[in-house]
Design a protein around this motif. Structure first.
Motif, mmCIF file in Angstrom:
data_model
loop_
_atom_site.group_PDB
_atom_site.id
_atom_site.type_symbol
_atom_site.label_atom_id
_atom_site.label_comp_id
_atom_site.label_asym_id
_atom_site.label_seq_id
_atom_site.Cartn_x
_atom_site.Cartn_y
_atom_site.Cartn_z
ATOM 1 N N GLY A 46 0.810 -1.210 0.000
ATOM 2 C CA GLY A 46 0.000 0.000 0.000
ATOM 3 C C GLY A 46 0.843 1.259 0.000
ATOM 4 O O GLY A 46 0.565 2.205 -0.752
ATOM 5 N N VAL A 47 1.883 1.277 0.814
ATOM 6 C CA VAL A 47 2.771 2.441 0.873
ATOM 7 C C VAL A 47 3.525 2.591 -0.453
ATOM 8 O O VAL A 47 3.643 3.699 -0.983
ATOM 9 N N ALA A 48 4.001 1.492 -1.017
ATOM 10 C CA ALA A 48 4.725 1.548 -2.287
ATOM 11 C C ALA A 48 3.823 2.021 -3.426
ATOM 12 O O ALA A 48 4.256 2.790 -4.284
ATOM 13 N N GLY A 53 8.022 6.738 -5.181
ATOM 14 C CA GLY A 53 9.328 7.352 -5.000
ATOM 15 C C GLY A 53 9.969 7.069 -3.659
ATOM 16 O O GLY A 53 11.130 7.412 -3.435
ATOM 17 N N LEU A 54 9.231 6.436 -2.759
ATOM 18 C CA LEU A 54 9.771 6.118 -1.437
ATOM 19 C C LEU A 54 10.562 4.821 -1.522
ATOM 20 O O LEU A 54 10.008 3.753 -1.771
ATOM 21 N N ALA A 55 11.853 4.932 -1.299
ATOM 22 C CA ALA A 55 12.721 3.757 -1.373
ATOM 23 C C ALA A 55 12.747 3.047 -0.024
ATOM 24 O O ALA A 55 13.041 3.659 0.999
ATOM 25 N N PHE A 56 12.400 1.771 -0.034
ATOM 26 C CA PHE A 56 12.555 0.940 1.154
ATOM 27 C C PHE A 56 12.699 -0.502 0.704
ATOM 28 O O PHE A 56 12.332 -0.870 -0.414
ATOM 29 N N ASP A 57 13.250 -1.327 1.586
ATOM 30 C CA ASP A 57 13.534 -2.724 1.276
ATOM 31 C C ASP A 57 12.332 -3.582 1.681
ATOM 32 O O ASP A 57 12.187 -3.963 2.845
ATOM 33 N N LEU A 143 5.645 7.469 10.147
ATOM 34 C CA LEU A 143 5.564 6.854 8.826
ATOM 35 C C LEU A 143 5.027 7.839 7.787
ATOM 36 O O LEU A 143 5.440 7.809 6.636
ATOM 37 N N VAL A 144 4.143 8.717 8.167
ATOM 38 C CA VAL A 144 3.605 9.723 7.250
ATOM 39 C C VAL A 144 4.717 10.635 6.740
ATOM 40 O O VAL A 144 4.706 11.067 5.584
ATOM 41 N N GLY A 152 5.428 12.125 -2.006
ATOM 42 C CA GLY A 152 4.130 11.457 -2.016
ATOM 43 C C GLY A 152 2.967 12.391 -1.755
ATOM 44 O O GLY A 152 1.833 11.943 -1.671
ATOM 45 N N GLY A 153 3.233 13.675 -1.632
ATOM 46 C CA GLY A 153 2.157 14.636 -1.407
ATOM 47 C C GLY A 153 2.335 15.362 -0.089
ATOM 48 O O GLY A 153 3.321 15.181 0.621
#
Length: 186
Positions: A46-48, A53-57, A143-144, A152-153
């Motif tokens: 959901g976050v992806a 553009g949010l890079a996470f593993d 997290l926001v 992401g806005g």
């Protein structure tokens, strides 16, 4: 490590399933880890989707969710009572099994987070709360911040998207709690 009702949970990663079998993990723990892992998949995806553009593993998040309470194989009383002895024990078990420190950290740190926490750590911590519909505003606020910084806005837009995702996840909490209760702690 199979389903006992009609919840369609994603399976744990194979290496985690093998490790839990080697450690003779109690059925309730395995059920809990499956539930948190399943919620982590939904959160990460959901976050992806909301903020590409949010890079996470993602793989680290899913591994962390699948193993965050593995120390309860040693501290079994913490399956039904509060306690934190399982956290360093879990990290130790994972390191002894050859898991890299950057993945073993989730077992020791899933209950501790703050402004310097990585997105992966926040997602694992949030999954461990959201599976039972527990909302933690300070954790959610951290997290926001990450998607808002990654383009992401506005913060309020990210908050609304996360709130919608967590509300949808929370709607299945009663079924997940009932599922976990089907399994013995011993």
């Amino acid at each position: 490590m199979t389903d006992r009702n009609d919840l369609r949970l994603r399976p744990l990663p194979d290496e985690v399933t093998l490790l839990l079998a080697e450690l003779a993990a109690p059925p309730r723990l395995v059920a809990h880890l499956r539930l948190v892992h399943d919620v982590a998949v939904r959160l990460a995806d959901g976050v992806a989707a909301y903020c590409p553009g949010l890079a996470f593993d993602r793989a680290a998040v899913l591994f962390g969710a699948a193993t965050h309470d593995i120390g309860k194989t040693v501290h079994r009383a913490e399956l039904s009572a509060p306690g934190s002895a399982h956290e360093p024990a879990g990290r130790g078990l994972l390191l002894a099994a050859g898991v890299p420190p950057e993945l073993a950290r989730f077992a020791a740190g899933h209950a501790q987070w703050g402004p310097d926490s990585a997105v992966e750590d926040l997602l694992v911590s949030l999954a461990d709360k959201a599976w039972k519909n527990r909302r933690v505003p300070d954790l959610e606020d951290l997290l926001v911040t990450a998607p808002a910084r990654a383009g992401g806005g506005e913060r309020w837009e990210v908050f609304l998207a996360l709130d919608e995702l967590l509300t949808a996840i929370g709607d299945g909490a009663e079924e997940r709690l009932a599922y976990q209760a089907l399994f013995p702690t011993a």
